[in-house]
Design a protein around this motif. Structure first.
Motif, PDB file in Angstrom:
ATOM      1  N   ALA A  99       0.844  -1.189   0.000  1.00 18.39           N
ATOM      2  CA  ALA A  99       0.000   0.000   0.000  1.00 18.39           C
ATOM      3  C   ALA A  99       0.880   1.240   0.000  1.00 18.39           C
ATOM      4  N   VAL A 100       0.351   2.337  -0.527  1.00 17.49           N
ATOM      5  CA  VAL A 100       1.105   3.590  -0.551  1.00 17.49           C
ATOM      6  C   VAL A 100       0.220   4.740  -0.067  1.00 17.49           C
ATOM      7  N   SER A 101       0.863   5.831   0.305  1.00 15.01           N
ATOM      8  CA  SER A 101       0.153   7.034   0.717  1.00 15.01           C
ATOM      9  C   SER A 101       0.990   8.235   0.308  1.00 15.01           C
ATOM     10  N   VAL A 102       0.366   9.139  -0.420  1.00 15.11           N
ATOM     11  CA  VAL A 102       1.077  10.339  -0.858  1.00 15.11           C
ATOM     12  C   VAL A 102       0.623  11.518  -0.004  1.00 15.11           C
ATOM     13  N   GLY A 103       1.582  12.307   0.438  1.00 16.64           N
ATOM     14  CA  GLY A 103       1.221  13.443   1.283  1.00 16.64           C
ATOM     15  C   GLY A 103       2.362  14.435   1.402  1.00 16.64           C
ATOM     16  N   ARG A 104       2.360  15.158   2.485  1.00 20.17           N
ATOM     17  CA  ARG A 104       3.415  16.142   2.713  1.00 20.17           C
ATOM     18  C   ARG A 104       4.170  15.785   3.994  1.00 20.17           C
ATOM     19  N   PRO A 105       5.462  16.146   4.057  1.00 23.66           N
ATOM     20  CA  PRO A 105       6.235  15.881   5.270  1.00 23.66           C
ATOM     21  C   PRO A 105       5.520  16.543   6.447  1.00 23.66           C
ATOM     22  N   ALA A 106       5.395  15.833   7.554  1.00 24.32           N
ATOM     23  CA  ALA A 106       4.650  16.345   8.702  1.00 24.32           C
ATOM     24  C   ALA A 106       5.524  17.121   9.678  1.00 24.32           C
ATOM     25  N   PHE A 107       6.807  17.198   9.398  1.00 24.20           N
ATOM     26  CA  PHE A 107       7.741  17.865  10.308  1.00 24.20           C
ATOM     27  C   PHE A 107       9.034  18.093   9.544  1.00 24.20           C
ATOM     28  N   GLY A 108       9.811  19.073   9.979  1.00 27.37           N
ATOM     29  CA  GLY A 108      11.087  19.313   9.318  1.00 27.37           C
ATOM     30  C   GLY A 108      12.036  18.176   9.602  1.00 27.37           C
ATOM     31  N   TYR A 109      13.100  18.084   8.841  1.00 27.44           N
ATOM     32  CA  TYR A 109      14.063  17.018   9.120  1.00 27.44           C
ATOM     33  C   TYR A 109      14.980  17.466  10.249  1.00 27.44           C
ATOM     34  N   VAL A 110      14.828  16.821  11.376  1.00 24.52           N
ATOM     35  CA  VAL A 110      15.659  17.094  12.536  1.00 24.52           C
ATOM     36  C   VAL A 110      16.169  15.752  13.042  1.00 24.52           C
ATOM     37  N   PRO A 111      17.492  15.517  12.966  1.00 23.24           N
ATOM     38  CA  PRO A 111      18.029  14.250  13.452  1.00 23.24           C
ATOM     39  C   PRO A 111      17.560  13.995  14.888  1.00 23.24           C
ATOM     40  N   GLY A 112      16.967  12.851  15.105  1.00 21.61           N
ATOM     41  CA  GLY A 112      16.464  12.539  16.438  1.00 21.61           C
ATOM     42  C   GLY A 112      14.952  12.734  16.517  1.00 21.61           C
ATOM     43  N   LEU A 113      14.404  13.507  15.573  1.00 21.41           N
ATOM     44  CA  LEU A 113      12.958  13.734  15.532  1.00 21.41           C
ATOM     45  C   LEU A 113      12.418  13.302  14.178  1.00 21.41           C
ATOM     46  N   PHE A 114      13.200  12.488  13.549  1.00 18.26           N
ATOM     47  CA  PHE A 114      12.889  12.021  12.204  1.00 18.26           C
ATOM     48  C   PHE A 114      11.501  11.385  12.077  1.00 18.26           C
ATOM     49  N   ALA A 115      11.072  10.654  13.079  1.00 20.39           N
ATOM     50  CA  ALA A 115       9.803   9.929  12.993  1.00 20.39           C
ATOM     51  C   ALA A 115       8.605  10.836  12.728  1.00 20.39           C
ATOM     52  N   PHE A 116       8.630  12.018  13.301  1.00 16.60           N
ATOM     53  CA  PHE A 116       7.488  12.922  13.138  1.00 16.60           C
ATOM     54  C   PHE A 116       7.283  13.340  11.692  1.00 16.60           C
ATOM     55  N   ARG A 117       8.291  13.196  10.922  1.00 19.20           N
ATOM     56  CA  ARG A 117       8.237  13.587   9.517  1.00 19.20           C
ATOM     57  C   ARG A 117       7.461  12.562   8.684  1.00 19.20           C
ATOM     58  N   GLU A 118       7.714  11.290   8.971  1.00 16.64           N
ATOM     59  CA  GLU A 118       7.147  10.238   8.130  1.00 16.64           C
ATOM     60  C   GLU A 118       5.996   9.453   8.738  1.00 16.64           C
ATOM     61  N   LEU A 119       5.827   9.557  10.027  1.00 20.58           N
ATOM     62  CA  LEU A 119       4.842   8.737  10.717  1.00 20.58           C
ATOM     63  C   LEU A 119       3.409   8.829  10.163  1.00 20.58           C
ATOM     64  N   PRO A 120       2.864  10.007   9.963  1.00 17.13           N
ATOM     65  CA  PRO A 120       1.481  10.093   9.464  1.00 17.13           C
ATOM     66  C   PRO A 120       1.278   9.352   8.141  1.00 17.13           C
ATOM     67  N   ALA A 121       2.184   9.559   7.214  1.00 22.02           N
ATOM     68  CA  ALA A 121       2.049   8.907   5.904  1.00 22.02           C
ATOM     69  C   ALA A 121       2.250   7.398   6.016  1.00 22.02           C
ATOM     70  N   LEU A 122       3.184   6.965   6.846  1.00 19.72           N
ATOM     71  CA  LEU A 122       3.420   5.532   7.002  1.00 19.72           C
ATOM     72  C   LEU A 122       2.216   4.844   7.645  1.00 19.72           C
TER      73      LEU A 122
END
Length: 236
Positions: free
Chosen positions: A76-99
């Motif tokens: 399955a796939v989901s197209v969207g926008r990054p949910a957070f800026g790229y910050v090492p250590g906070l990476f998950a917030f960027r991809e979690l919603p789409a994943l």
DNA sequence: GCGACAG
DNA sequence: ATCTTGTCGC
């Protein structure tokens, strides 16, 4: 096919670094380190995300493989926008919603998640693999291509060789050689999985290439999905 | 204070 | 992550 807005009751959508750090502190205790997951899952999922060069769009993909044959049985796939800026250590917030959105679209519920990033090998012991595991309740492991932190020495050249990845006194993961003479990967526990089992799982997923078949299939899928979304956007 | 820093 | 050419090897 667009990622749903900011309304997923399962997760928080921090608007600042301070808020994101607070969310990690709150969820961190929920990580299950007892290794309660199946030692030999029947299905294993790979998750990956591709980004548009413009930086305003991403495509998340999940592929579910038969753990024995490594054949893809669902995706399955989901197209969207990054949910957070790229910050090492906070990476998950960027991809979690789409994943999570992509996971929702699956027909087959996987028994293990193999994440493209780290789990406990994280400054606050709560990398993407831990976050995804806690939110979904599924066993999860992290497989990173480069380290985020830790001291280590190169493992022997032979496939299967490994050395500990340490952060001070703590062993937070393993540097694992998945192919003879090829650059090692960084394996860490995400949720409901022991480091020994995580290592065995990664080796079972790398019969031919450096990276697990799960991440390879997910990588191809999200790239294709992104290309399709970009083409559609251009034509509209 | 100066780098390093998952994808 | 993405941008990038050729090149070495099975």
């Amino acid at each position: 096919m667009e990622t749903l807005g900011a309304s997923d009751p399962r997760i928080d959508r921090p608007g600042s670094v301070a808020e994101a750090l607070a969310v990690q502190e709150r969820l961190r205790p929920l990580v299950d380190l007892a290794g309660s997951g199946p030692a030999e899952p029947a299905t294993v999922a790979g998750l990956d995300v591709a980004y548009a060069e413009s930086g305003d769009r991403l495509a998340a993909a999940v592929t579910v493989l038969d753990a024995r044959t490594l054949a893809v049985v669902d995706s399955a796939v989901s197209v969207g926008r990054p949910a957070f800026g790229y910050v090492p250590g906070l990476f998950a917030f960027r991809e979690l919603p789409a994943l999570l959105d992509a996971l929702d679209r699956l027909t087959v519920l996987p028994e293990l998640l193999v994440c493209d990033g780290h789990g406990l090998a994280h400054p606050r012991r709560f990398g993407l693999a831990c976050h995804l595991g806690v939110v979904t309740g599924l066993p999860a492991i992290g497989v990173g291509k480069t380290p985020l932190l830790g001291e280590w020495t190169p493992p022997a050249q032979r496939r299967g060789a490994w050395t500990p990845l340490c952060d001070g006194d703590e062993t937070v993961g393993r540097v694992l050689r998945t192919r003879d003479g090829v650059k090692p990967v960084f394996v860490s526990v995400g949720h409901r999985m022991s480091l020994d089992d995580a290592t065995a799982r990664v080796l079972a997923l790398t019969p031919r290439y450096r990276l697990p078949e799960t991440t390879r299939t997910a990588d191809r899928l999200c790239r294709d999905a992104l290309a399709a979304a970009e083409a559609t956007a251009r034509a509209t």
